[in-house]
Motif scaffolding. Structure first.
Motif, PDB file in Angstrom:
ATOM      1  N   GLY A 163      63.858  32.584  95.616  1.00 25.85           N
ATOM      2  CA  GLY A 163      63.860  32.406  94.169  1.00 25.85           C
ATOM      3  C   GLY A 163      63.941  30.942  93.797  1.00 25.85           C
ATOM      4  O   GLY A 163      63.199  30.450  92.932  1.00 25.85           O
ATOM      5  N   ALA A 164      64.849  30.208  94.454  1.00 21.36           N
ATOM      6  CA  ALA A 164      64.983  28.774  94.192  1.00 21.36           C
ATOM      7  C   ALA A 164      63.725  28.021  94.608  1.00 21.36           C
ATOM      8  O   ALA A 164      63.286  27.092  93.915  1.00 21.36           O
ATOM      9  N   ILE A 165      63.124  28.403  95.737  1.00 23.91           N
ATOM     10  CA  ILE A 165      61.908  27.741  96.214  1.00 23.91           C
ATOM     11  C   ILE A 165      60.766  27.946  95.226  1.00 23.91           C
ATOM     12  O   ILE A 165      60.011  27.012  94.926  1.00 23.91           O
ATOM     13  N   ILE A 169      48.132  24.690  92.166  1.00 23.23           N
ATOM     14  CA  ILE A 169      47.708  26.001  91.669  1.00 23.23           C
ATOM     15  C   ILE A 169      47.276  26.882  92.830  1.00 23.23           C
ATOM     16  O   ILE A 169      47.611  28.079  92.879  1.00 23.23           O
ATOM     17  N   ALA A 170      46.552  26.303  93.787  1.00 21.13           N
ATOM     18  CA  ALA A 170      46.135  27.076  94.961  1.00 21.13           C
ATOM     19  C   ALA A 170      47.345  27.534  95.766  1.00 21.13           C
ATOM     20  O   ALA A 170      47.399  28.689  96.227  1.00 21.13           O
ATOM     21  N   LEU A 171      48.322  26.644  95.940  1.00 23.28           N
ATOM     22  CA  LEU A 171      49.529  27.005  96.683  1.00 23.28           C
ATOM     23  C   LEU A 171      50.309  28.094  95.966  1.00 23.28           C
ATOM     24  O   LEU A 171      50.803  29.044  96.598  1.00 23.28           O
ATOM     25  N   LEU A 172      50.428  27.979  94.647  1.00 23.93           N
ATOM     26  CA  LEU A 172      51.140  28.988  93.876  1.00 23.93           C
ATOM     27  C   LEU A 172      50.431  30.326  93.947  1.00 23.93           C
ATOM     28  O   LEU A 172      51.070  31.377  94.126  1.00 23.93           O
ATOM     29  N   ALA A 173      49.105  30.326  93.829  1.00 23.41           N
ATOM     30  CA  ALA A 173      48.339  31.572  93.903  1.00 23.41           C
ATOM     31  C   ALA A 173      48.498  32.228  95.271  1.00 23.41           C
ATOM     32  O   ALA A 173      48.646  33.461  95.380  1.00 23.41           O
ATOM     33  N   LEU A 205      50.187  35.829  96.046  1.00 26.13           N
ATOM     34  CA  LEU A 205      49.453  36.846  96.802  1.00 26.13           C
ATOM     35  C   LEU A 205      50.332  37.438  97.897  1.00 26.13           C
ATOM     36  O   LEU A 205      50.405  38.662  98.066  1.00 26.13           O
ATOM     37  N   PHE A 206      51.030  36.581  98.628  1.00 22.32           N
ATOM     38  CA  PHE A 206      51.954  37.063  99.657  1.00 22.32           C
ATOM     39  C   PHE A 206      53.079  37.895  99.038  1.00 22.32           C
ATOM     40  O   PHE A 206      53.509  38.898  99.610  1.00 22.32           O
ATOM     41  N   THR A 207      53.543  37.455  97.880  1.00 17.76           N
ATOM     42  CA  THR A 207      54.658  38.144  97.227  1.00 17.76           C
ATOM     43  C   THR A 207      54.334  39.606  96.948  1.00 17.76           C
ATOM     44  O   THR A 207      55.184  40.485  97.149  1.00 17.76           O
ATOM     45  N   PHE A 208      53.111  39.875  96.503  1.00 23.62           N
ATOM     46  CA  PHE A 208      52.769  41.226  96.065  1.00 23.62           C
ATOM     47  C   PHE A 208      51.981  42.027  97.099  1.00 23.62           C
ATOM     48  O   PHE A 208      51.640  43.193  96.848  1.00 23.62           O
ATOM     49  N   ASN A 229      58.586  44.273 102.312  1.00 21.64           N
ATOM     50  CA  ASN A 229      59.972  43.782 102.410  1.00 21.64           C
ATOM     51  C   ASN A 229      60.174  42.442 101.714  1.00 21.64           C
ATOM     52  O   ASN A 229      60.946  41.586 102.186  1.00 21.64           O
ATOM     53  N   ILE A 230      59.483  42.234 100.609  1.00 18.87           N
ATOM     54  CA  ILE A 230      59.662  41.024  99.807  1.00 18.87           C
ATOM     55  C   ILE A 230      60.152  41.424  98.423  1.00 18.87           C
ATOM     56  O   ILE A 230      59.558  42.285  97.769  1.00 18.87           O
ATOM     57  N   ALA A 231      61.247  40.815  97.975  1.00 19.79           N
ATOM     58  CA  ALA A 231      61.784  41.078  96.637  1.00 19.79           C
ATOM     59  C   ALA A 231      60.994  40.238  95.635  1.00 19.79           C
ATOM     60  O   ALA A 231      61.343  39.092  95.347  1.00 19.79           O
ATOM     61  N   TRP A 232      59.915  40.819  95.114  1.00 21.05           N
ATOM     62  CA  TRP A 232      59.057  40.076  94.199  1.00 21.05           C
ATOM     63  C   TRP A 232      59.823  39.646  92.943  1.00 21.05           C
ATOM     64  O   TRP A 232      59.505  38.643  92.314  1.00 21.05           O
ATOM     65  N   GLN A 233      60.860  40.404  92.597  1.00 20.26           N
ATOM     66  CA  GLN A 233      61.638  40.059  91.407  1.00 20.26           C
ATOM     67  C   GLN A 233      62.288  38.682  91.556  1.00 20.26           C
ATOM     68  O   GLN A 233      62.368  37.908  90.596  1.00 20.26           O
ATOM     69  N   ALA A 234      62.774  38.381  92.764  1.00 26.71           N
ATOM     70  CA  ALA A 234      63.406  37.077  92.999  1.00 26.71           C
ATOM     71  C   ALA A 234      62.395  35.947  92.863  1.00 26.71           C
ATOM     72  O   ALA A 234      62.696  34.890  92.301  1.00 26.71           O
ATOM     73  N   HIS A 235      61.194  36.169  93.385  1.00 26.87           N
ATOM     74  CA  HIS A 235      60.157  35.146  93.303  1.00 26.87           C
ATOM     75  C   HIS A 235      59.760  34.875  91.850  1.00 26.87           C
ATOM     76  O   HIS A 235      59.670  33.727  91.424  1.00 26.87           O
TER      77      HIS A 235
END
Length: 299
Positions: A204-206, A228-232, A236-239, A243-249
């Motif tokens: 979340g902090a990252i 923007i590319a890095l964020l996208a 993509l990995f988040t969703f 086993n990734i808490a997308w809410q934290a991201h």
């Protein structure tokens, strides 16, 4: 004397708060080169320190005052320029690694005591969660990792994103950005995730630092395509990964973006007030999310 806007000596259209540690000339992130202490300009690194020092002295004019004394340069967010723009980043990294080592040494007992969870199932845990008053879990989970790859990825991201932001914002503002981003991620996870779903990590902090990097680059008129590319890619990995808490991201990204926007776009004459109000509003939003979820779980 009132603080003055300072621009990079090589790129006069770019406002900056970073100075070369040798000749003291202002440099933008594109020009700064990492040194043992702080950053140096290209001329000092290539051996042109004498010329750089002469140029810096010439900026003082006939008054004989040094450039630093005359202009009182600050970071773009109004923070003090420090000799080590990585100090807070190093401390945060050390805390994360120390907690990870402690978990390896103690085991699941410590993990269960620190992880973010709304409410534990009745058995076999016999523990309480955030809903039962263990608010500290919202903070401790930000520094908690279990898998080596998890902490390695987050700490590499912190080391890459942290120093430029810390140099641009100043230590106190960077620390506020990091903590509010992490809390934003914890709060949204607590609000939306299943009450028995355990969540941990600095992600979340990252993501908050990533959002802040985008805000800072836009403020300095840098090319936005890489961030923007890095964020996208990270979204993509988040969703798509399991086993990734997308809410934290998402929570960290929103909180970090809002905090950074308030910090770098605050009017110069009311900068401290606007920045404090921005942080207070984000913190209030976090408190509201926590309160709503707690009422839902305890009524």
């Amino acid at each position: 004397m009132e603080d003055q806007a300072v621009c990079c000596y090589r790129h006069p259209d770019r406002e900056t708060g970073i100075s070369c540690t040798r000749c003291d000339r202002p440099i933008c992130p594109e020009c700064m080169i990492s040194a043992s202490v702080g950053f140096q300009c290209p001329e000092c690194v290539s051996g042109g320190h004498a010329a750089g020092a002469t140029a810096a002295s010439g900026m003082a004019g006939t008054s004989g005052r040094s450039y630093r004394t005359a202009a009182r340069p600050r970071t773009i967010a109004g923070g003090a320029i420090s000799d080590d723009p990585r100090l807070i980043t190093k401390i945060l990294l050390a805390i994360n690694v120390a907690v990870w080592i402690a978990v390896l040494a103690v085991g699941d007992r410590l993990l269960n005591d620190l992880v973010l969870v709304g409410a534990f199932p009745p058995e076999p845990f016999a523990r309480e969660g955030v809903a039962e008053g263990e608010w500290y879990r919202l903070v401790t989970a930000m520094f908690l990792h279990e898998q080596p790859m998890h902490i390695a990825f987050n700490m590499l991201s912190l080391w890459w994103l942290g120093p430029p932001l810390e140099a641009a914002l100043g230590r106190a503002r960077f620390l506020a950005l990091y903590l509010l981003s992490g809390l934003g991620g914890s709060a949204l996870t607590y609000l939306l995730a299943d009450q028995t779903q355990a969540s941990l990590g600095a992600s979340g902090a990252i993501f908050g630092l990533l959002g802040a990097t985008a805000v800072l680059m836009r403020r300095l008129n840098y090319d936005m395509r890489p961030v923007i590319a890095l964020l996208a890619l990270n979204l993509l990995f988040t969703f798509t990964w399991s086993n990734i808490a997308w809410q934290a991201h998402i929570g960290g990204l929103i909180a970090g973006t809002l905090v950074a926007y308030g910090m770098v776009h605050a009017p110069r004459d009311r900068r401290d007030l606007v920045q404090a109000v921005t942080c207070a509003v984000v913190l209030l939003g976090i408190v509201v999310m926590i309160g709503v979820r707690t009422l839902e779980l305890t009524r």
